[in-house]
Design an enzyme around this catalytic site. Sequence first.
Site, short mmCIF file in Angstrom:
data_model
loop_
_atom_site.label_atom_id
_atom_site.label_comp_id
_atom_site.label_asym_id
_atom_site.label_seq_id
_atom_site.Cartn_x
_atom_site.Cartn_y
_atom_site.Cartn_z
N VAL A 106 0.84 -1.21 0.00
CA VAL A 106 0.00 0.00 0.00
C VAL A 106 0.87 1.26 0.00
O VAL A 106 0.36 2.36 0.14
CB VAL A 106 -0.94 0.00 1.25
CG1 VAL A 106 -1.86 -1.21 1.23
CG2 VAL A 106 -0.15 0.05 2.56
N ASP A 107 2.21 1.07 -0.18
CA ASP A 107 3.15 2.17 0.08
C ASP A 107 3.45 3.07 -1.12
O ASP A 107 4.15 4.08 -0.98
CB ASP A 107 4.47 1.61 0.66
CG ASP A 107 5.10 0.54 -0.24
OD1 ASP A 107 4.96 0.61 -1.47
OD2 ASP A 107 5.77 -0.37 0.31
N HIS A 122 -4.54 -4.44 -2.19
CA HIS A 122 -4.93 -4.09 -0.82
C HIS A 122 -5.04 -2.58 -0.61
O HIS A 122 -4.94 -2.09 0.51
CB HIS A 122 -3.95 -4.71 0.19
CG HIS A 122 -4.02 -6.21 0.22
ND1 HIS A 122 -3.04 -7.02 0.74
CD2 HIS A 122 -5.00 -7.06 -0.21
CE1 HIS A 122 -3.39 -8.29 0.62
NE2 HIS A 122 -4.58 -8.34 0.04
N CYS A 153 -15.92 13.76 8.65
CA CYS A 153 -16.37 14.25 7.34
C CYS A 153 -17.57 15.18 7.54
O CYS A 153 -18.25 15.13 8.58
CB CYS A 153 -16.76 13.04 6.49
SG CYS A 153 -17.32 13.43 4.84
N CYS A 155 -20.32 14.85 6.35
CA CYS A 155 -21.54 14.03 6.46
C CYS A 155 -21.66 13.40 7.85
O CYS A 155 -22.64 12.71 8.15
CB CYS A 155 -21.54 12.93 5.40
SG CYS A 155 -20.47 11.53 5.80
N GLY A 192 8.92 -11.28 -2.39
CA GLY A 192 8.79 -10.64 -1.08
C GLY A 192 7.43 -10.78 -0.44
O GLY A 192 7.01 -9.88 0.28
N ASN A 218 12.64 -14.73 -2.35
CA ASN A 218 12.32 -14.56 -0.92
C ASN A 218 13.41 -15.27 -0.12
O ASN A 218 13.71 -16.44 -0.39
CB ASN A 218 10.94 -15.19 -0.63
CG ASN A 218 10.38 -14.77 0.73
OD1 ASN A 218 11.12 -14.70 1.71
ND2 ASN A 218 9.09 -14.51 0.77
N GLU A 220 13.16 -16.46 2.69
CA GLU A 220 12.54 -17.55 3.45
C GLU A 220 11.61 -18.34 2.54
O GLU A 220 11.00 -17.76 1.64
CB GLU A 220 11.70 -16.99 4.61
CG GLU A 220 12.47 -16.11 5.57
CD GLU A 220 13.58 -16.86 6.29
OE1 GLU A 220 13.42 -18.07 6.52
OE2 GLU A 220 14.62 -16.22 6.57
N ALA A 236 15.38 -9.15 -2.17
CA ALA A 236 14.94 -8.73 -3.50
C ALA A 236 15.82 -7.61 -4.07
O ALA A 236 16.10 -7.60 -5.28
CB ALA A 236 13.49 -8.26 -3.43
#
Length: 255
Positions: A106-107, A122, A153, A155, A192, A218, A220, A236
Amino acid sequence: MDSLELSGPVRERVRSARRVVVFSGAGVSRESGLDTFRGAGGLWERMRPEELATPEAFRADPAKVWRWYAWRWRQASEALPNPAHHAVARLETVFPSYMVVVTQNVDGLHQRAGSRHLLELHGTILRAFCNRCGRTQDMGEAIAGSPEEPPVCSCGGRFRPAVVWFGESLPEDTLAEACEAASSCDLFLSVGTSSTVYPAAGLIELAHRAGACLIEVNPEPTPFSGLMDLRLAAPAGEVLPALADAMERSRCPST
Ligand code: BJW
Ligand code: ZN
């Protein structure tokens, strides 16, 4: 990592690939200084996801959840894309016919590295929306105006980060496009991600069923490691630039 040689069969699959999916998770941004969720040092070693990343948590203690996301937003805004993000962006030119990045992150770092065909499964921490009327605003502006609790808001609703919490549906069109891409790709690169959160992790199964060549980056192992045609157990940011170089060489053997 200096150089990486692809084995014959994988090199041939890369050479002939026409539809490519890169599936990414929090590990891609680890070398930009952002925490992963699971594993050693992960965000959830220190706190419980159900206390933060669920609609119930936001209803129970909106200020606590808002402050956590304000902290995460600041980290993401201050971070820079690392060599892994740049290598992924470069792959768009290596596979010009079709290449999509399907990210759980999400970054916003893939966009900032220059990836253009991107599906954010996401959501994004860079925007906020009102939980009653759906109005959106820039997350940075929302935090600047109200750092300690979610802004109210006009609303009467509350603004929340535009991310997908546990128990919430993923954006329908985005998920449909990602499933279609995974079901019809011939090369699938998973980078990742612990591959434990659904429906996102199901994309790996779709690509496997489609007969795609599967590559995992990855340090792991994951529940899908056994399915991979190639597994690169390294960070990575170290391995993706070398992998992108090797892919480029497979596509243009003369260079
Ligand atoms: C490196 C590295 C380096 C380190 N280089 N690598 C089927 C079965 C069971 C459960 C479910 C199911 N279907 C749905 C569910 C429920 C749930 C779920 O999946 N639960 C599981 C945990 C079991 N899913 C949902 O609720 C989803 N919604 C949904 O399905 O709606 C319909 C529905 C509703 C109700 C009931 C049933 C169905 C929504 C999921 C939303 C996930 N949201 C989060 C938070 C987003 C906001 C935020 O950022 O705060 O998304 S959770 C968190 O996990 C975040 C991530 O995107 C996601 C995936 O994590 P990721 O990216 O894989 O990170 P990590 O930390 O897990 O892994 C990092 C990896 O990197 C590790 O492997 C390291 O080794 C590696 N690494 N350094 C490369 N340098
Ligand atoms: Zn509203």
